[in-house]
Scaffold this motif. Structure first.
Motif, PDB file in Angstrom:
ATOM      1  N   ALA A 148      63.773  15.867 -34.742  1.00 31.61           N
ATOM      2  CA  ALA A 148      63.090  17.003 -35.358  1.00 31.61           C
ATOM      3  C   ALA A 148      61.581  16.871 -35.220  1.00 31.61           C
ATOM      4  CB  ALA A 148      63.483  17.111 -36.828  1.00 31.61           C
ATOM      5  N   TYR A 149      61.075  15.654 -35.368  1.00 29.52           N
ATOM      6  CA  TYR A 149      59.635  15.450 -35.195  1.00 29.52           C
ATOM      7  C   TYR A 149      59.202  15.853 -33.783  1.00 29.52           C
ATOM      8  CZ  TYR A 149      55.192  13.046 -34.555  1.00 29.52           C
ATOM      9  OH  TYR A 149      53.888  12.762 -34.261  1.00 29.52           O
ATOM     10  N   TRP A 150      59.959  15.424 -32.798  1.00 33.70           N
ATOM     11  CA  TRP A 150      59.587  15.741 -31.418  1.00 33.70           C
ATOM     12  C   TRP A 150      59.695  17.233 -31.139  1.00 33.70           C
ATOM     13  CZ3 TRP A 150      62.746  16.294 -26.639  1.00 33.70           C
ATOM     14  CH2 TRP A 150      61.937  16.309 -25.490  1.00 33.70           C
ATOM     15  N   LEU A 151      60.711  17.888 -31.706  1.00 36.43           N
ATOM     16  CA  LEU A 151      60.875  19.321 -31.481  1.00 36.43           C
ATOM     17  C   LEU A 151      59.741  20.126 -32.110  1.00 36.43           C
ATOM     18  CD1 LEU A 151      64.725  19.804 -31.989  1.00 36.43           C
ATOM     19  CD2 LEU A 151      63.438  20.270 -29.898  1.00 36.43           C
ATOM     20  N   ILE A 152      59.377  19.802 -33.333  1.00 37.76           N
ATOM     21  CA  ILE A 152      58.398  20.614 -34.055  1.00 37.76           C
ATOM     22  C   ILE A 152      56.974  20.301 -33.600  1.00 37.76           C
ATOM     23  CG2 ILE A 152      57.433  21.113 -36.327  1.00 37.76           C
ATOM     24  CD1 ILE A 152      60.225  20.679 -37.477  1.00 37.76           C
ATOM     25  N   TRP A 153      56.658  19.025 -33.452  1.00 36.67           N
ATOM     26  CA  TRP A 153      55.298  18.656 -33.064  1.00 36.67           C
ATOM     27  C   TRP A 153      55.111  18.583 -31.542  1.00 36.67           C
ATOM     28  CZ3 TRP A 153      56.888  17.179 -37.881  1.00 36.67           C
ATOM     29  CH2 TRP A 153      55.971  17.329 -38.922  1.00 36.67           C
ATOM     30  N   GLY A 154      56.174  18.302 -30.820  1.00 37.66           N
ATOM     31  CA  GLY A 154      56.062  18.198 -29.371  1.00 37.66           C
ATOM     32  C   GLY A 154      55.307  16.958 -28.938  1.00 37.66           C
ATOM     33  N   GLY A 155      54.687  17.037 -27.752  1.00 32.34           N
ATOM     34  CA  GLY A 155      53.951  15.898 -27.226  1.00 32.34           C
ATOM     35  C   GLY A 155      54.871  14.898 -26.555  1.00 32.34           C
ATOM     36  N   THR A 156      54.409  13.668 -26.438  1.00 31.77           N
ATOM     37  CA  THR A 156      55.179  12.637 -25.759  1.00 31.77           C
ATOM     38  C   THR A 156      56.383  12.203 -26.586  1.00 31.77           C
ATOM     39  OG1 THR A 156      55.109  10.382 -24.915  1.00 31.77           O
ATOM     40  CG2 THR A 156      53.632  10.899 -26.726  1.00 31.77           C
ATOM     41  N   ILE A 157      57.455  11.899 -25.904  1.00 22.59           N
ATOM     42  CA  ILE A 157      58.665  11.463 -26.590  1.00 22.59           C
ATOM     43  C   ILE A 157      58.580  10.009 -27.027  1.00 22.59           C
ATOM     44  CG2 ILE A 157      59.903  10.644 -24.548  1.00 22.59           C
ATOM     45  CD1 ILE A 157      62.427  11.968 -25.681  1.00 22.59           C
ATOM     46  N   PHE A 158      57.553   9.290 -26.548  1.00 25.93           N
ATOM     47  CA  PHE A 158      57.417   7.887 -26.916  1.00 25.93           C
ATOM     48  C   PHE A 158      57.057   7.721 -28.392  1.00 25.93           C
ATOM     49  CE2 PHE A 158      56.685   7.661 -22.299  1.00 25.93           C
ATOM     50  CZ  PHE A 158      57.623   6.697 -21.968  1.00 25.93           C
ATOM     51  N   VAL A 159      56.442   8.721 -28.995  1.00 28.89           N
ATOM     52  CA  VAL A 159      56.090   8.618 -30.417  1.00 28.89           C
ATOM     53  C   VAL A 159      57.337   8.509 -31.294  1.00 28.89           C
ATOM     54  CG1 VAL A 159      54.985   9.796 -32.356  1.00 28.89           C
ATOM     55  CG2 VAL A 159      53.859   9.746 -30.127  1.00 28.89           C
ATOM     56  N   PRO A 160      58.326   9.414 -31.201  1.00 31.18           N
ATOM     57  CA  PRO A 160      59.537   9.212 -32.004  1.00 31.18           C
ATOM     58  C   PRO A 160      60.322   7.971 -31.612  1.00 31.18           C
ATOM     59  CG  PRO A 160      59.805  11.069 -30.517  1.00 31.18           C
ATOM     60  CD  PRO A 160      58.371  10.696 -30.469  1.00 31.18           C
ATOM     61  N   ILE A 161      60.251   7.561 -30.329  1.00 31.70           N
ATOM     62  CA  ILE A 161      60.951   6.342 -29.930  1.00 31.70           C
ATOM     63  C   ILE A 161      60.330   5.121 -30.616  1.00 31.70           C
ATOM     64  CG2 ILE A 161      61.388   4.803 -27.977  1.00 31.70           C
ATOM     65  CD1 ILE A 161      61.787   7.242 -26.238  1.00 31.70           C
ATOM     66  N   PRO A 205      48.689   4.707 -26.524  1.00 33.99           N
ATOM     67  CA  PRO A 205      47.819   5.548 -25.680  1.00 33.99           C
ATOM     68  C   PRO A 205      47.924   5.254 -24.187  1.00 33.99           C
ATOM     69  CG  PRO A 205      46.623   4.757 -27.605  1.00 33.99           C
ATOM     70  CD  PRO A 205      47.915   4.012 -27.569  1.00 33.99           C
ATOM     71  N   TYR A 206      48.329   4.032 -23.817  1.00 36.33           N
ATOM     72  CA  TYR A 206      48.377   3.667 -22.402  1.00 36.33           C
ATOM     73  C   TYR A 206      49.674   4.120 -21.723  1.00 36.33           C
ATOM     74  CZ  TYR A 206      44.473   0.703 -23.746  1.00 36.33           C
ATOM     75  OH  TYR A 206      43.282   0.248 -24.233  1.00 36.33           O
ATOM     76  N   ILE A 207      50.695   4.456 -22.505  1.00 35.23           N
ATOM     77  CA  ILE A 207      51.970   4.886 -21.912  1.00 35.23           C
ATOM     78  C   ILE A 207      52.235   6.368 -22.148  1.00 35.23           C
ATOM     79  CG2 ILE A 207      52.969   2.585 -22.137  1.00 35.23           C
ATOM     80  CD1 ILE A 207      54.442   3.518 -24.618  1.00 35.23           C
ATOM     81  N   THR A 208      51.304   7.072 -22.764  1.00 34.26           N
ATOM     82  CA  THR A 208      51.492   8.494 -23.033  1.00 34.26           C
ATOM     83  C   THR A 208      51.195   9.307 -21.778  1.00 34.26           C
ATOM     84  OG1 THR A 208      50.862   8.192 -25.341  1.00 34.26           O
ATOM     85  CG2 THR A 208      50.784  10.439 -24.470  1.00 34.26           C
ATOM     86  N   PRO A 209      52.138  10.128 -21.295  1.00 33.38           N
ATOM     87  CA  PRO A 209      51.867  10.951 -20.107  1.00 33.38           C
ATOM     88  C   PRO A 209      50.883  12.063 -20.425  1.00 33.38           C
ATOM     89  CG  PRO A 209      54.019  11.485 -21.026  1.00 33.38           C
ATOM     90  CD  PRO A 209      53.519  10.303 -21.793  1.00 33.38           C
ATOM     91  N   GLU A 210      50.150  12.484 -19.392  1.00 32.38           N
ATOM     92  CA  GLU A 210      49.155  13.536 -19.584  1.00 32.38           C
ATOM     93  C   GLU A 210      49.794  14.914 -19.713  1.00 32.38           C
ATOM     94  OE1 GLU A 210      46.402  13.337 -16.412  1.00 32.38           O
ATOM     95  OE2 GLU A 210      45.603  11.363 -16.962  1.00 32.38           O
ATOM     96  N   ASP A 211      50.965  15.108 -19.152  1.00 30.77           N
ATOM     97  CA  ASP A 211      51.644  16.412 -19.198  1.00 30.77           C
ATOM     98  C   ASP A 211      52.995  16.234 -19.876  1.00 30.77           C
ATOM     99  OD1 ASP A 211      52.296  19.019 -18.860  1.00 30.77           O
ATOM    100  OD2 ASP A 211      52.811  18.868 -16.732  1.00 30.77           O
ATOM    101  N   PRO A 212      53.052  16.315 -21.212  1.00 31.97           N
ATOM    102  CA  PRO A 212      54.318  16.103 -21.915  1.00 31.97           C
ATOM    103  C   PRO A 212      55.303  17.239 -21.658  1.00 31.97           C
ATOM    104  CG  PRO A 212      52.651  16.851 -23.442  1.00 31.97           C
ATOM    105  CD  PRO A 212      51.952  16.625 -22.134  1.00 31.97           C
ATOM    106  N   PHE A 213      56.577  16.929 -21.913  1.00 27.31           N
ATOM    107  CA  PHE A 213      57.637  17.916 -21.674  1.00 27.31           C
ATOM    108  C   PHE A 213      57.524  19.090 -22.637  1.00 27.31           C
ATOM    109  CE2 PHE A 213      61.990  19.470 -22.487  1.00 27.31           C
ATOM    110  CZ  PHE A 213      62.294  19.927 -21.210  1.00 27.31           C
ATOM    111  N   LEU A 214      57.196  18.809 -23.889  1.00 28.16           N
ATOM    112  CA  LEU A 214      57.019  19.857 -24.895  1.00 28.16           C
ATOM    113  C   LEU A 214      55.545  19.965 -25.255  1.00 28.16           C
ATOM    114  CD1 LEU A 214      60.006  19.333 -27.384  1.00 28.16           C
ATOM    115  CD2 LEU A 214      59.765  21.087 -25.631  1.00 28.16           C
TER     116      LEU A 214
END
Length: 432
Positions: A148-161, A205-214
């Motif tokens: 739910a966090y990834w769906l609502i906030w979006g961005g990189t999926i590494f944050v919820p992981i 910050p070093y593993i976050t992609p510049e163009d996230p899926f959401l």
């Protein structure tokens, strides 16, 4: 002679007489009204007065509702259509429904993400609320917060992981120390998870992609009833286990743990929630590392969770105190250690006793989420008081907007109340 003797013998019926219908005043609606509404003279007077009050309310509100206008684009057009007659301007709901539900800055093309998260929420809550369902569905419940966090906030999926990995680390520490003391294992697990997240913050910050899926959506763009739902669900879910740990910690034999829990509970219960919200808005950011970027939503969640967990702790402590001493002695006689006794014998009974108090706090907490509007968070009341009423098209529309807020809050709170009553009947909390 035989005929005379036969006529003198009483007639004996061989079949039963079919039952006659009950009198009209002893069955059906007449009986119910006589027993419940007009049983005594004072009850009859109160019934007549209540019916008259209901009539006055309906006579004043029904024409206003039934003559409501739904298709105009401003309050001025509503008044032109009504032409001086009594009627509501429900057009504000059809024009601004998206702002009331999602806020005015959440991208409209991303509403589907919120709806998917809402459906997942219903699926995730099902195995928790209805325990007859397969226990395997609890996996969905455990993964739902991160999805739910990834769906609502979006961005990189590494944050919820990373958040999920931190929870797993905390659980491992909890499982390691819970056999010694429940409070020590619980708070030790929380500390381990916080340390893991703090260290992972340097790597993320070093593993976050510049163009996230959401598309990444900042917390300041969240609003409307969606914000109330997220705050209510998140804070209730977090405050229940923390409240249990605080209640057990207050009864702990370790003086340090016991006095920390006592001071926390008494301090939080002595401070108004609105004060804690101002602290979250102004001061709480100073307690985090510089540049950590802890946004206002997370700070508000922390403060509301702390507030509600203190009250839940006292409710559960009352449930623990209501159990007879023999239950604790029975656990000791079975050779159970502290975690086993609490999990298998003590807490199930204490939680059953505490269901009404926990539900009361949950309902109050969900309604108190509207207080976030005083710190410039645009929940449903913040949207009504701010952007909607500040616009020239709808300045002056109050009852329609506030009535809509009342309805959506009533639906959720009434549903929680009905579920708690069903759960009490199911668990037989009256100890029959």
């Amino acid at each position: 002679m035989s005929d005379t003797h036969a006529q003198s013998v009483a007639f004996v019926r061989k079949t039963s007489i079919p039952p006659a219908p009950a009198p009209s005043n002893a069955a059906g609606p007449v009986k119910w009204m006589r027993e419940n509404l007009f049983a005594t003279v004072p009850n009859a007077i109160l019934t007549i007065v209540s019916i008259y009050v209901i009539y006055l309310i309906l006579a004043a509100t029904l024409p206003w509702i039934l003559n409501g206008v739904w298709t105009t684009s401003s309050l001025a057009e509503c008044r032109e259509v009504l032409q001086g007659t009594t009627g509501a301007c429900f057009s504000v709901l059809t024009e601004r429904w998206n702002q009331l539900l999602f806020g005015f800055t959440y991208p409209s093309d991303q509403y589907w993400r919120v709806l998917v998260a809402f459906v997942l929420m219903l699926v995730a809550l099902a195995p928790v609320l209805f325990f007859d369902l397969p226990r395997k569905l609890l996996i969905i419940t455990g993964l739902f917060p991160f999805a739910a966090y990834w769906l609502i906030w979006g961005g990189t999926i590494f944050v919820p992981i990373v958040a999920l990995l931190g929870v797993l680390v905390g659980y491992l520490v909890y499982a390691r120390f819970v056999a010694q003391n429940f409070a020590l294992g619980f708070f030790g697990g929380i500390a381990a998870a916080l340390v893991f997240w703090y260290l992972a913050g340097f790597v993320l910050p070093y593993i976050t992609p510049e163009d996230p899926f959401l598309l990444a959506i900042p917390s300041r763009d969240l609003g409307g009833y969606m914000l109330n739902m997220m705050l209510g669900l998140t804070c209730v879910s977090l405050s229940l286990p923390i409240g249990i740990a605080l209640a057990l910690g207050r009864q702990s034999s370790m003086p340090l743990i016991k006095w920390i829990c006592i001071i926390f509970i008494e301090f939080i219960r002595g401070v108004p929630l609105i004060t804690l919200l101002f602290v979250a808005n102004v001061m709480l950011a100073y307690f985090f590392p510089p540049g950590s970027g802890v946004d206002l939503f997370l700070r508000v969640v922390i403060m509301i969770t702390m507030f509600s967990s203190a009250y839940i702790a006292e409710v559960i402590r009352g449930g623990l105190a209501a159990l007879p001493k023999g239950q604790y002695e029975a656990a000791d006689s079975l050779g159970l250690d502290y975690p086993q006794a609490m999990r298998l014998i003590i807490l199930p009974q204490a939680l059953k006793i505490s269901i009404p108090g926990i539900v009361n706090i949950a309902v109050g907490l969900f309604k108190d989420t509207t207080l976030v509007s005083v710190i410039s968070m645009f929940d449903i009341l913040g949207m009504i008081r701010g952007p909607i009423l500040a616009s020239t098209e709808w300045n002056g529309v109050y009852w329609e907007l506030l009535g809509f807020a009342c309805v959506v809050f009533f639906v959720v709170c009434y549903g929680i109340s009905q579920y708690s009553q069903w759960l009490e009947r199911r668990l037989a909390t009256d100890h029959r």
